[in-house]
Write a protein that holds these residues in place. Structure first.
Motif, PDB file in Angstrom:
ATOM      1  N   CYS A 103       0.809  -1.225   0.000  1.00 33.28           N
ATOM      2  CA  CYS A 103       0.000   0.000   0.000  1.00 33.28           C
ATOM      3  C   CYS A 103       0.837   1.267   0.000  1.00 33.28           C
ATOM      4  CB  CYS A 103      -0.950   0.006   1.196  1.00 33.28           C
ATOM      5  SG  CYS A 103      -0.106  -0.026   2.784  1.00 33.28           S
ATOM      6  N   GLY A 104       2.094   1.164   0.402  1.00 29.61           N
ATOM      7  CA  GLY A 104       2.970   2.334   0.395  1.00 29.61           C
ATOM      8  C   GLY A 104       2.786   3.203   1.620  1.00 29.61           C
ATOM      9  N   VAL A 105       3.623   4.202   1.731  1.00 21.92           N
ATOM     10  CA  VAL A 105       3.603   5.092   2.896  1.00 21.92           C
ATOM     11  C   VAL A 105       2.309   5.899   2.953  1.00 21.92           C
ATOM     12  CG1 VAL A 105       4.776   7.013   4.047  1.00 21.92           C
ATOM     13  CG2 VAL A 105       6.123   5.262   2.861  1.00 21.92           C
ATOM     14  N   ARG A 106       1.811   6.292   1.791  1.00 26.36           N
ATOM     15  CA  ARG A 106       0.617   7.142   1.754  1.00 26.36           C
ATOM     16  C   ARG A 106      -0.690   6.353   1.857  1.00 26.36           C
ATOM     17  NH1 ARG A 106       1.261  10.734  -3.454  1.00 26.36           N
ATOM     18  NH2 ARG A 106       2.074   8.754  -4.251  1.00 26.36           N
ATOM     19  N   ARG A 107      -0.549   5.052   1.988  1.00 28.55           N
ATOM     20  CA  ARG A 107      -1.720   4.182   2.169  1.00 28.55           C
ATOM     21  C   ARG A 107      -2.727   4.352   1.028  1.00 28.55           C
ATOM     22  NH1 ARG A 107      -2.238  -0.424   5.162  1.00 28.55           N
ATOM     23  NH2 ARG A 107      -4.369  -1.077   4.903  1.00 28.55           N
ATOM     24  N   ARG A 108      -2.337   3.899  -0.161  1.00 26.66           N
ATOM     25  CA  ARG A 108      -3.221   3.997  -1.317  1.00 26.66           C
ATOM     26  C   ARG A 108      -4.463   3.135  -1.129  1.00 26.66           C
ATOM     27  NH1 ARG A 108       0.121   2.134  -6.117  1.00 26.66           N
ATOM     28  NH2 ARG A 108       1.195   0.994  -4.474  1.00 26.66           N
ATOM     29  N   SER A 109      -5.530   3.497  -1.807  1.00 22.44           N
ATOM     30  CA  SER A 109      -6.793   2.771  -1.677  1.00 22.44           C
ATOM     31  C   SER A 109      -6.683   1.385  -2.306  1.00 22.44           C
ATOM     32  CB  SER A 109      -7.920   3.547  -2.356  1.00 22.44           C
ATOM     33  OG  SER A 109      -7.726   3.582  -3.761  1.00 22.44           O
ATOM     34  N   ARG A 113      -4.525  -0.102  -6.079  1.00 25.39           N
ATOM     35  CA  ARG A 113      -3.363  -0.989  -5.989  1.00 25.39           C
ATOM     36  C   ARG A 113      -3.457  -2.126  -7.014  1.00 25.39           C
ATOM     37  NH1 ARG A 113      -3.574  -2.140   0.317  1.00 25.39           N
ATOM     38  NH2 ARG A 113      -1.893  -3.611  -0.160  1.00 25.39           N
ATOM     39  N   GLU A 272     -11.883  -0.562   3.146  1.00 33.79           N
ATOM     40  CA  GLU A 272     -10.600   0.083   3.433  1.00 33.79           C
ATOM     41  C   GLU A 272     -10.196  -0.120   4.897  1.00 33.79           C
ATOM     42  OE1 GLU A 272      -8.569   1.348   1.363  1.00 33.79           O
ATOM     43  OE2 GLU A 272      -9.797   1.563  -0.437  1.00 33.79           O
TER      44      GLU A 272
END
Length: 293
Positions: A103-109, A113, A272
């Motif tokens: 999900c990455g640092v920015r917490r993608r939806s 992804r 989410e």
């Protein structure tokens, strides 16, 4: 005197070795007994779960949607096609073949992804292996929403039409025929003949229906993360495929109301938030998000 001491020490050493050998044998036999016991427990579980546990999510959803005597799904159901493709993605994820990218640092939806091939080991199911091959060979990777559309053939891009999995319902029905659940017949519909697959093994169908009913009635745990992942996926995907109602139709009014109320509790969950909790299948929640967006 020295020779006597040597004999005594040799006797002690032989006794020690004999004791160790006996202990090793006891340990080995205990391990063998444990393995045998575990094997027997596994066999008992398989016998207790019966054939229905060997059905894939796609087969279970199709079986819920099929009319028992007529052997085909409702002509008015336009959800089951995409629902079955969602089942394939979740089935592959449950079998450890697919996962979502980090999900990455920015917490993608979840829906932004990409789907990543975790393992390309064959599943033994032709449809699943076909879908897995497409996903593995596609670069750059696609999202869950894109894969549901591509596998369903719902794309305007002619270069991506080859991703469509054709005759999915018919192929799943043939799988169920091979497993002794359905049979094959020809029916005449005025202008054309259609191959149908009436139910022959009502026991398996009833066990499937009972499993769905009990999950929201007698075995309700009021926490999706304590539910079996496969059963939770089945309920959510059956609803997305518009066939869940068929499992609750035989219930008494009060049980029906209670069961549907609890189903709506599951449907109101936010994918989410749920996917951020520990020990979850993120891809399953991504598929749910794709159908509820």
């Amino acid at each position: 005197m020295a020779s006597l001491k040597q004999r005594n020490s040799g006797l002690v050493q032989r006794r020690t070795e004999a004791i160790r050998s006996a202990a090793d044998k006891d340990r080995d036999s205990a391990e063998e007994e444990d393995e045998a016991r575990r094997g027997e427990e596994d066999d008992d579980d398989e016998k207790g779960d019966s054939k229905e546990t060997r059905l894939t999510l796609m087969e279970e959803v199709l079986l819920l949607g099929l009319k028992d005597r007529e052997g085909y799904t409702s002509f008015w159901n336009d959800c089951i096609s995409s629902g079955l493709r969602g089942c394939m993605l979740v089935e592959l994820a449950l079998r450890g073949r697919l996962q979502l990218e980090a999900c990455g640092v920015r917490r993608r939806s979840l829906l932004s992804r990409k789907v990543i091939c975790k393992s390309d080991a064959p599943t033994g199911d032709v449809l699943l292996d076909e879908a897995l091959k497409h996903i593995k060979e596609t670069q750059p990777p696609e999202t869950v929403q894109s894969w549901i559309e591509l596998l369903s053939g719902e794309t305007w891009n002619p270069l991506k039409l080859h991703y469509q999995l054709r005759n999915v319902r018919e192929r799943l029905a043939k799988n169920l025929v091979e497993k002794g659940v359905l049979t094959t017949e020809k029916q005449n519909f005025l202008l054309f003949d259609m191959t149908t697959h009436p139910l022959t093994n009502n026991t398996i169908k009833q066990r499937l229906v009972k499993k769905v009913q009990e999950s929201v009635l007698e075995k309700w745990v009021n926490d999706p993360h304590r539910m079996d992942k496969r059963v939770l996926s089945l309920i959510l995907l059956a609803h997305s495929s518009d066939v869940l109602e068929n499992a609750f139709a035989p219930l008494q009014d009060d049980q029906y109301d209670l069961g549907m109320k609890r189903v709506h509790t599951l449907l109101e969950l936010e994918p989410e938030k749920e996917s951020a909790k520990p020990n979850v299948n993120e891809l399953m929640w991504a598929v749910v998000a794709a159908f509820t967006k």
